[in-house]
Design an enzyme around this catalytic site. Sequence first.
Site, PDB file in Angstrom:
ATOM      1  N   PHE A 129       0.865  -1.181   0.000  1.00 35.28           N
ATOM      2  CA  PHE A 129       0.000   0.000   0.000  1.00 35.28           C
ATOM      3  C   PHE A 129       0.906   1.236   0.000  1.00 35.28           C
ATOM      4  CE2 PHE A 129      -2.947   2.920   2.355  1.00 35.28           C
ATOM      5  CZ  PHE A 129      -3.978   2.894   1.435  1.00 35.28           C
ATOM      6  N   TYR A 233     -10.976  -0.223  10.513  1.00 32.33           N
ATOM      7  CA  TYR A 233     -12.245   0.200   9.882  1.00 32.33           C
ATOM      8  C   TYR A 233     -12.606  -0.653   8.672  1.00 32.33           C
ATOM      9  CZ  TYR A 233      -8.795   3.126   7.380  1.00 32.33           C
ATOM     10  OH  TYR A 233      -7.690   3.581   6.695  1.00 32.33           O
TER      11      TYR A 233
HETATM   12  C1  LIG Z   1      -6.047   0.678   4.769  1.00 30.76           C
HETATM   13  C2  LIG Z   1      -4.583   0.551   4.906  1.00 30.76           C
HETATM   14  C3  LIG Z   1      -3.847   1.492   5.607  1.00 30.76           C
HETATM   15  C4  LIG Z   1      -4.578   2.664   6.191  1.00 30.76           C
HETATM   16  O1  LIG Z   1      -3.751   3.588   6.732  1.00 30.76           O
HETATM   17  P1  LIG Z   1      -4.371   4.840   7.496  1.00 30.76           P
HETATM   18  O2  LIG Z   1      -3.201   5.410   8.178  1.00 30.76           O
HETATM   19  O3  LIG Z   1      -5.449   4.334   8.402  1.00 30.76           O
HETATM   20  O4  LIG Z   1      -4.970   5.749   6.482  1.00 30.76           O
HETATM   21  C5  LIG Z   1      -2.484   1.305   5.746  1.00 30.76           C
HETATM   22  N1  LIG Z   1      -1.866   0.250   5.195  1.00 30.76           N
HETATM   23  C6  LIG Z   1      -2.561  -0.682   4.491  1.00 30.76           C
HETATM   24  C7  LIG Z   1      -1.859  -1.854   3.916  1.00 30.76           C
HETATM   25  C8  LIG Z   1      -3.924  -0.534   4.320  1.00 30.76           C
HETATM   26  O5  LIG Z   1      -4.617  -1.429   3.620  1.00 30.76           O
END
Ligand SMILES: *Cc1c(COP(=O)(O)O)cnc(C)c1O
Length: 427
Positions: A129, A233
């Site tokens: 991500f 979430y």
């Molecule tokens: C959804 C997700 C996040 C979310 O990060 P936030 O800091 O909550 O915005 C981070 N890493 C991965 C792999 C995700 O799928």
Amino acid sequence: MSFANTDINLAHELDTQDELASFRDEFVIDDPNLIYLDGNSLGRLPKRTVNFMRNAIEQEWGKRLIRVWNDGWINAPTELGAKIARLVGAQTDEILVTEATSINLFKLAVASLQARPNRNGVVSDVLNFPSDLYILQGIIDLLGRNHHLKLIPSADGITIAPEAVDAAIDNNTALVSLTHVAFKSAFMYDMARVTEQVHEAGALMLWDLSHSVGAVPVDLNGSNVDLAVGCTYKYLNGSPGSPAFLYVRRDLQAQLSQPMWGWFASENPFAFELDFIPASDISRYRVGTPPMLSMKALEPAIDILIEATMERLRAKSIKQTEYLIFLADQWLAPIGFTLGTPRQAEIRGSHVSLRHPESYRISRALIEAPPPAIQVIPDFRAPDNIRLGIAPLYTTFTEIHQALNRMRTIVEGKIYEQYSVERLSVT
Ligand SMILES: *Cc1c(COP(=O)(O)O)cnc(C)c1O
């Protein structure tokens, strides 16, 4: 797993046989025309959460005021951590609910690099991500640019070969930071095997469980994992932007030092000492005052998953992703879709990506087509993925059948051509 036919009756039959079917009633689902396949971006609202939050606001905050912190609120980050521990194979004192996933990754990655001062290699992969990669890049910048980030390549854009992991790690590697289930392709690493490889090289292993927790069984202790972070979430249904969690193996908790020395990370926040003395347990990884209302919303949501058990959820998730792929092979492959997800269930999480050159407009047509057309909410993930999230607590086989049938209709009838290629800001 094989399925006899593409008839809707088979989907109904699979729903009848589903031993988790009653969990769907735990959720607010009031639009019979809407199929929600986006629980892996934002889980549905549990019915229990509505009353629970009314009580938290009206009684706990409204009546108890500041006294409420001593009614137990102050311990929520560790008490909720203990619940999450049951879903991911950790000890009750190894998980803390706090901040956002990105921030927790920052804290634990900095702690790792400081614990390996004579090494400057940081390893991740091209399927990760982007926020995770940006955080690592920012840390390298902050620490003076002496580290370098190596990304493990993917030959097919869907999976990462074990040999590619081997090739990326050496005795200069300080930290390996990977997402266990890839956000786009759903490729799932063998956590125990990779962690062992990383330990053999003398490096620390940090897993991101955002697309794993509540979706696939995870055994952090059994895999001897050092560090992990994850999101609440998505499959945990914790509410939009609900606080994330972090895991630090017990023997590492007092050894590592996270960089954000907030008062809640100190040994005794209410001693108001002028010099920072870090807590020696998981509280060392806290920073400031927790966002209590978002934190509270997690409790009833996690309880539902504990009741369902990860073993049963995984069994249903595999059956549903297999069924989805079966229908995609039958209906969608002939009209231009390809599978963007591993075929083998053992290396696949709980979502399926289907690729098509017109994926963006197809996804707009799925979401926006006016009734009586059925509405389907997937995620579009650039450049060409329609990502369909299976949340086994509430997704039905009938919904999967209807959603894929709708995709077929949209492409065969060229319905997507009525939609704009203009991208919305959140896709
Ligand atoms: C959804 C997700 C996040 C979310 O990060 P936030 O800091 O909550 O915005 C981070 N890493 C991965 C792999 C995700 O799928």
